[in-house]
Enzyme design. Structure first.
Site, mmCIF file in Angstrom:
data_model
loop_
_atom_site.group_PDB
_atom_site.id
_atom_site.type_symbol
_atom_site.label_atom_id
_atom_site.label_comp_id
_atom_site.label_asym_id
_atom_site.label_seq_id
_atom_site.Cartn_x
_atom_site.Cartn_y
_atom_site.Cartn_z
ATOM 1 N N CYS A 129 0.812 -1.217 0.000
ATOM 2 C CA CYS A 129 0.000 0.000 0.000
ATOM 3 C C CYS A 129 0.850 1.273 0.000
ATOM 4 O O CYS A 129 0.560 2.232 -0.722
ATOM 5 C CB CYS A 129 -0.969 -0.002 1.178
ATOM 6 S SG CYS A 129 -0.231 -0.524 2.726
ATOM 7 N N HIS A 241 -2.745 6.349 4.367
ATOM 8 C CA HIS A 241 -1.313 6.446 4.642
ATOM 9 C C HIS A 241 -0.803 7.795 4.128
ATOM 10 O O HIS A 241 -1.209 8.248 3.054
ATOM 11 C CB HIS A 241 -0.536 5.341 3.928
ATOM 12 C CG HIS A 241 -0.756 3.972 4.479
ATOM 13 N ND1 HIS A 241 -1.454 3.713 5.637
ATOM 14 C CD2 HIS A 241 -0.346 2.752 4.008
ATOM 15 C CE1 HIS A 241 -1.459 2.405 5.858
ATOM 16 N NE2 HIS A 241 -0.798 1.802 4.888
#
Length: 343
Positions: A129, A241
């Protein structure tokens, strides 16, 4: 005629997101099957306005499946992805099991969709990710000025550690507010109101596996000549994130040029006003498809250097969305046709 799609790991965070995004983007599917382990058999998951009952992976016949979206962890993928591919389905795997196999393309469609022309094992790997959003941002800058070195610090949400990670942050936060003892189960230290500079296992050189993944995957997806060092940090944020990125280039590039290049690049939204609130935070990126770039500025300590802030929803671009974009890219390029149509 549409595709038949199987989602393995349909009851997990990413599996549920895959089903949601398939419906949102109106992927041309005639049939979608939700698969999970025996203990989840019969549980219900949502696919658009439909409810699907999960079936068991180890008894399912994949012979008429066109695309298998795999989000059940590395061990399950190592065992099942080759078996499913042998039955003629394209497996798009979200785990780390196949990312470093030279015969398996590691793909972010905005960056290296051409790699999808050679899927010799019938498996395509989704990157980590934190890597996915980074290479989306780096690709157009690399094309313009050639990247030599990247230094990145990540601020990774607890959803990257799955449902258990999200539950732990929720549980610890409530415990602190009610003056109860905080219990650490998923993470090695308290995550509520804290930061943990440790994601995945430690390696002999002092880097963690998460940091190593970013180095190895950026080289495979973008350019093996790029040098990258990362520090990956778990933060008390549920979704999205964030990354503080510093890049050194071979050739001159200004912050204004970079801003224009990134604004024109696929998959990117630039929000960069030099004023309070003139940037994107994880909260705003959650639920969105774009990779957001803010705080673009020249690095005054090196020649040809830039720094910027990069935020993206890790469950979407970092996982589920990227997998579905891979399927879309293969279908749009004529690299994948429904078995029914071929018959």
């Amino acid at each position: 005629m549409g595709f038949k799609i199987a989602v393995v790991g349909a009851t997990g965070n990413v599996g549920r997101e895959m089903l949601s995004i398939l419906a949102e983007r109106a992927f041309p599917a005639d049939e979608v099957v939700a698969l999970a382990s025996r203990r989840s058999q019969g549980s219900e998951v949502s696919y658009g306005d439909k409810t699907l009952k999960t079936k068991t992976l180890d008894t399912y016949d994949f012979s008429d499946v066109d695309i298998c979206l795999m989000s059940a962890g590395g061990e399950v993928s190592k065992e099942w992805s080759p078996k499913i591919a042998a039955q003629g389905a394209i497996v798009i795997d979200n785990s780390s099991a196949w990312r470093y196999d030279q015969d398996v393309p590691l793909v972010v469609p905005e960056v290296n969709a051409e790699a999808l022309r050679d899927v010799r094992k019938g498996i395509v790997a989704n990157p980590n990710c934190s890597t996915a959003q980074l290479v989306v941002a780096l690709k157009p800058l690399h094309d313009r000025a050639t990247i030599r070195r990247v230094v990145v610090a990540t601020y990774q949400s607890v959803s990257g550690a799955g449902k258990d990670g999200m539950d732990e942050l929720d549980r610890q936060t409530k415990a602190l507010y009610s003056l109860q003892d905080v219990q650490e189960k998923k993470f090695p230290k308290r995550i509520a109101f804290n930061l943990i500079p440790h994601i995945d296992v430690f390696m002999e050189d002092g880097y963690t596996k998460e940091e190593w993944k970013m180095m190895a995957e950026t080289k495979k997806i973008l350019d093996p000549k790029i040098k990258l060092t990362a520090t990956c940090v778990r933060v008390p944020v549920f979704i999205s994130h964030s990354e503080a990125v510093n890049v050194e280039f071979e050739n001159p590039i200004t912050a204004d040029e970079a801003r224009d290049i990134l604004r024109a690049a696929p998959g990117i939204m630039v929000v960069d006003k030099r004023e309070p609130g003139g940037y994107i935070t994880p909260h705003e990126a959650a639920g969105e498809d774009a990779t957001y770039i803010s705080r673009i500025r020249e690095d005054i300590t090196v020649e040809n250097g830039l720094s910027f802030w990069c935020v993206s929803d890790n469950l979407r671009k970092g996982a589920a969305l990227n997998a579905i974009q891979i399927a879309e890219a293969m279908a749009n390029r004529g690299l994948l046709k429904p078995k029914k149509q071929a018959a």
